[in-house]
Design an enzyme around this catalytic site. Sequence first.
Site, PDB file in Angstrom:
ATOM      1  N   GLY A  50      16.053  -6.086  85.976  1.00 17.85           N
ATOM      2  CA  GLY A  50      14.729  -6.077  86.588  1.00 17.85           C
ATOM      3  C   GLY A  50      14.225  -7.489  86.720  1.00 17.85           C
ATOM      4  N   CYS A  77      21.341  -6.854  81.761  1.00 18.23           N
ATOM      5  CA  CYS A  77      20.428  -7.934  82.139  1.00 18.23           C
ATOM      6  C   CYS A  77      19.047  -7.712  81.502  1.00 18.23           C
ATOM      7  CB  CYS A  77      20.384  -8.046  83.653  1.00 18.23           C
ATOM      8  SG  CYS A  77      19.692  -9.585  84.208  1.00 18.23           S
ATOM      9  N   TYR A  78      18.026  -7.384  82.282  1.00 15.08           N
ATOM     10  CA  TYR A  78      16.720  -7.113  81.668  1.00 15.08           C
ATOM     11  C   TYR A  78      16.858  -6.013  80.617  1.00 15.08           C
ATOM     12  CZ  TYR A  78      11.768  -6.025  81.087  1.00 15.08           C
ATOM     13  OH  TYR A  78      10.525  -5.818  80.561  1.00 15.08           O
ATOM     14  N   HIS A 172      26.028  -8.362  85.570  1.00 10.14           N
ATOM     15  CA  HIS A 172      25.882  -7.099  86.312  1.00 10.14           C
ATOM     16  C   HIS A 172      27.251  -6.457  86.556  1.00 10.14           C
ATOM     17  CE1 HIS A 172      21.581  -7.238  87.254  1.00 10.14           C
ATOM     18  NE2 HIS A 172      21.739  -8.548  87.183  1.00 10.14           N
ATOM     19  N   GLU A 174      27.727  -3.634  87.885  1.00 13.61           N
ATOM     20  CA  GLU A 174      27.652  -2.691  89.005  1.00 13.61           C
ATOM     21  C   GLU A 174      27.948  -3.326  90.358  1.00 13.61           C
ATOM     22  OE1 GLU A 174      25.247  -3.944  87.208  1.00 13.61           O
ATOM     23  OE2 GLU A 174      23.290  -3.970  88.172  1.00 13.61           O
ATOM     24  N   ASP A 231      23.360   9.684 110.336  1.00 11.87           N
ATOM     25  CA  ASP A 231      22.413   9.903 109.244  1.00 11.87           C
ATOM     26  C   ASP A 231      21.486  11.088 109.505  1.00 11.87           C
ATOM     27  OD1 ASP A 231      23.616   7.607 108.415  1.00 11.87           O
ATOM     28  OD2 ASP A 231      21.934   6.295 108.917  1.00 11.87           O
ATOM     29  N   ARG A 301       9.607  -2.875 121.638  1.00 13.19           N
ATOM     30  CA  ARG A 301       9.810  -2.022 120.456  1.00 13.19           C
ATOM     31  C   ARG A 301       8.538  -1.243 120.134  1.00 13.19           C
ATOM     32  NH1 ARG A 301      13.443  -5.836 118.630  1.00 13.19           N
ATOM     33  NH2 ARG A 301      15.355  -4.954 117.759  1.00 13.19           N
ATOM     34  N   LYS A 383      26.098   4.416 103.284  1.00 13.95           N
ATOM     35  CA  LYS A 383      26.651   4.918 104.542  1.00 13.95           C
ATOM     36  C   LYS A 383      27.999   5.644 104.364  1.00 13.95           C
ATOM     37  CE  LYS A 383      26.003   4.677 109.088  1.00 13.95           C
ATOM     38  NZ  LYS A 383      24.672   4.820 109.727  1.00 13.95           N
ATOM     39  N   ASP A 464      36.060  -9.648 150.805  1.00 13.01           N
ATOM     40  CA  ASP A 464      35.876 -10.982 151.352  1.00 13.01           C
ATOM     41  C   ASP A 464      34.426 -11.396 151.299  1.00 13.01           C
ATOM     42  OD1 ASP A 464      38.481 -11.483 151.829  1.00 13.01           O
ATOM     43  OD2 ASP A 464      38.462 -10.431 153.777  1.00 13.01           O
ATOM     44  N   LYS A 519      26.828 -13.102 112.928  1.00 14.88           N
ATOM     45  CA  LYS A 519      25.481 -12.893 112.391  1.00 14.88           C
ATOM     46  C   LYS A 519      25.520 -13.296 110.921  1.00 14.88           C
ATOM     47  CE  LYS A 519      22.108  -9.443 111.027  1.00 14.88           C
ATOM     48  NZ  LYS A 519      21.589  -8.086 111.151  1.00 14.88           N
ATOM     49  N   GLU A 525      21.994  -6.925 117.783  1.00 23.83           N
ATOM     50  CA  GLU A 525      21.393  -6.625 119.083  1.00 23.83           C
ATOM     51  C   GLU A 525      21.003  -7.938 119.763  1.00 23.83           C
ATOM     52  OE1 GLU A 525      21.300  -3.664 120.303  1.00 23.83           O
ATOM     53  OE2 GLU A 525      21.774  -2.481 118.515  1.00 23.83           O
TER      54      GLU A 525
END
Length: 527
Positions: A50, A77-78, A172, A174, A231, A301, A383, A464, A519, A525
Amino acid sequence: TILVLDFGSQYSHLITRRLRELNVYSEMLPCTQKLADLSWSPKGIILSGGPYSVYEEGAPHVDPAVFDAGVPILGICYGLQEMAYHFDNTNVLAGEKREYGPATVNVERLADKKDHVNDLFRGLDDALNVWMSHGDKLSHSPASFVTIAKTPNAPFAGIAHEEKPYFGIQFHPEVTHTPKGKQVLENFAIRICKARQDWTMGKFVDQEIARIRALVGDKGQVIGAISGGVDSTVAAKLMKEAIGDRFHAVLVDNGLLRLNEAAQVKKTLGDHLGINLTVIDAGDLFLSRLAGVKDDPEKKRKIIGNTFIDVFLEKAKQIEKEAHNTPQAGEIEWLLQGTLYPDVIESISFKGPSATIKTHHNVGGLPAKMDLKLIEPLRELFKDEVRELGTKLGISEELVWRHPFPGPGLGIRILGEVTKEQVQILQKADQIYIEEIRAAGLYREIGQALAALDPTKSVGVMGDKRMYGQIVFLRAVETSDFMTADWYNFDFQFLKRVSSRIVNEVDGVSRVLYDITSKPPGTIEFE
Ligand code: XMP
């Protein structure tokens, strides 16, 4: 079941994900959860990391009953600092030097102590590559604890209680940057807690269906927008399994979808998956509101998002009216969202879920405008897990592996003004591009592929004749999380084929360019 108590680290959900990979069921709850209020008894407890410091005013602390529950505890950790703080009220922390990044910890094997203290790192090498991310660290081993791992900068990087199965680690386990981290969690969950390894995606389906039924009750109704992407489709199918036609799916055709997409979604979701689906053809309304908007993608948007809300709300009211006429059904009280874990930008923190959960709403602002409660069956999943779940629910491979498609659709892939003619040109180019990608067997290894239309005119020659047409940009990226991405390395013959087809088959296009920007700095996009 392993109980994960969350102190708000950005990695907390990864703990539950790693446990799922070990087929161990876990539940993550806010760190302030009172054990007495649980209806089940955990086999072990993990205290997450945390962003706080345990001595800070207002810092979160666990229910002290955690340490009397008689089950193994792992502090990360924390969580380690919280454990030390609980057991030792001398000042256990020293925090000047932040540590962030890779480190190597040296495991200490303590032959003269009780055997359990060595269990956490059993079977692992003495030198472990780990990921550190912390401000505070321990200044000494707390009373009744021994040191089981060290780094030069964190001499108490791992501790174990001399009598009880309590462990703390500064790094960590994980994250994937700790390559053997999963084995550390496995040692904790399986060896130390003796958790059962019987969790499967099939069980997730049963649990989630039961949870949805309990939430919604036997009369409640749920409405949700679907896009045809994986999803929302998986979320919708779960709702269908849970409450049948009391789930109302709505597809808003904003006129900015791919070629024939609305019809296809209707076929797969409505006819094939049997979901109670309404398709609204609102293309003209969207396009009329977009008329004249040229060079402000955010404005596009907003217009698309707001129009979506208007259309959806109107339909929702109508569905509600009709639904009221069915005697066996009650009010529509719930809005379904297919939010995934990576969309949840803040994890549940000690301030309590309602204060701090913020999600990216694809349909910006919708929940605020509707007096509905949110139901998010996928919010714990990543995902790839959603894809596995989709397969389990009998959704076709093709749909389960679809590339993401943005809510504003082709609207943000048409640079400049969005008109019906421009949409038609881009739909055709996109169709050819994706068709060729599929035919070449490349669809799965590409994270996302798209075509965009630049209204800047460029000269060409056909037959042409001199022709003056627009430019189509092609983009394809490889990515694991869509946060960073690299352009896909097509072979030139492939690009040649696509380019030639687009220029020949799509009127109004004179040139095709392939985008080789990664990116960052480019986004996926164009707008
Ligand atoms: P960028 O362009 O930000 O895209 O690199 C990252 C991912 O997000 C998708 N994207 C959107 N999805 N509404 C959406 O629902 C949007 O406004 C939007 N903008 C980008 C994009 O397709 C990619 O998968």
